[in-house]
Design a protein around this motif. Sequence first.
Motif, PDB file in Angstrom:
ATOM      1  N   GLY A   8       0.739  -1.155   0.131  1.00 35.49           N
ATOM      2  CA  GLY A   8      -0.040  -0.042   0.051  1.00 35.49           C
ATOM      3  C   GLY A   8       0.855   1.437   0.035  1.00 35.49           C
ATOM      4  N   MET A   9       0.226   2.190  -0.466  1.00 34.26           N
ATOM      5  CA  MET A   9       0.809   3.475  -0.410  1.00 34.26           C
ATOM      6  C   MET A   9      -0.057   4.639  -0.004  1.00 34.26           C
ATOM      7  N   GLY A  10       0.644   5.532   0.706  1.00 31.97           N
ATOM      8  CA  GLY A  10      -0.193   6.665   1.609  1.00 31.97           C
ATOM      9  C   GLY A  10       0.670   7.871   1.279  1.00 31.97           C
ATOM     10  N   CYS A  65       5.099  11.192   0.710  1.00 35.21           N
ATOM     11  CA  CYS A  65       4.393   9.909   0.224  1.00 35.21           C
ATOM     12  C   CYS A  65       4.960   8.895   1.078  1.00 35.21           C
ATOM     13  N   ALA A  66       4.378   7.525   1.248  1.00 32.43           N
ATOM     14  CA  ALA A  66       5.329   6.710   2.053  1.00 32.43           C
ATOM     15  C   ALA A  66       4.641   5.122   1.655  1.00 32.43           C
ATOM     16  N   ARG A  85      -4.377   4.623   8.103  1.00 29.35           N
ATOM     17  CA  ARG A  85      -4.128   6.144   8.510  1.00 29.35           C
ATOM     18  C   ARG A  85      -2.974   6.259   9.451  1.00 29.35           C
ATOM     19  N   THR A  86      -2.608   5.242   9.988  1.00 34.25           N
ATOM     20  CA  THR A  86      -1.286   5.231  10.995  1.00 34.25           C
ATOM     21  C   THR A  86       0.072   5.387  10.485  1.00 34.25           C
ATOM     22  N   GLU A  87       0.915   6.284  11.013  1.00 36.38           N
ATOM     23  CA  GLU A  87       1.997   6.524  10.393  1.00 36.38           C
ATOM     24  C   GLU A  87       2.913   5.305  10.758  1.00 36.38           C
ATOM     25  N   THR A  88       2.924   4.382  11.706  1.00 36.67           N
ATOM     26  CA  THR A  88       3.688   3.298  11.931  1.00 36.67           C
ATOM     27  C   THR A  88       3.345   2.248  10.926  1.00 36.67           C
ATOM     28  N   ALA A  89       2.342   2.367  10.105  1.00 29.04           N
ATOM     29  CA  ALA A  89       2.105   1.210   9.350  1.00 29.04           C
ATOM     30  C   ALA A  89       3.036   1.513   8.077  1.00 29.04           C
ATOM     31  N   TYR A  90       3.680   2.396   8.151  1.00 24.72           N
ATOM     32  CA  TYR A  90       4.506   2.723   6.786  1.00 24.72           C
ATOM     33  C   TYR A  90       5.946   2.624   7.131  1.00 24.72           C
ATOM     34  N   SER A  91       6.673   2.134   6.180  1.00 23.00           N
ATOM     35  CA  SER A  91       7.957   1.903   6.637  1.00 23.00           C
ATOM     36  C   SER A  91       9.058   2.873   6.017  1.00 23.00           C
TER      37      SER A  91
END
Length: 124
Positions: A33-35, A96-97, A106-112
């Motif tokens: 996924g991308m955010g 982007c993340a 929606r949580t930042e910690t879900a992105y690496s």
Amino acid sequence: QVQLVESGGGLVQAGDSLRLSCAASGRTFSRYGMGWFRQTPGKEREFVTAITGSGSSTDYADSVEGRFTISRDNAKNTVYLQMNNLKLEDTAVYYCAVARAGWVSRTETAYSYWGQGTQVTVSS
């Protein structure tokens, strides 16, 4: 190592449109996924929108629902953020993340991994 490079930011007037791009390298892009998040000085970074690895599902913050559209081109390893009817309050640095899996979150910690950010300034 994953690298993300955002582009497309700039100075626009309220009501204008802008499209941000985020080019990714170093990973099988379609699996993740991308955010997009944004941040203004003195405030915490906030969620804007996200898209699943396949592109089949998206999520939007209430503040941008109906005005912003996230999309991705897995063949180009690129995710886009189309921003229409921009408002003064959309002024921020946009990041982007890459998510840790194929989900939307929606949580930042879900992105690496995170890009360096691109400035969007909306003037009246």
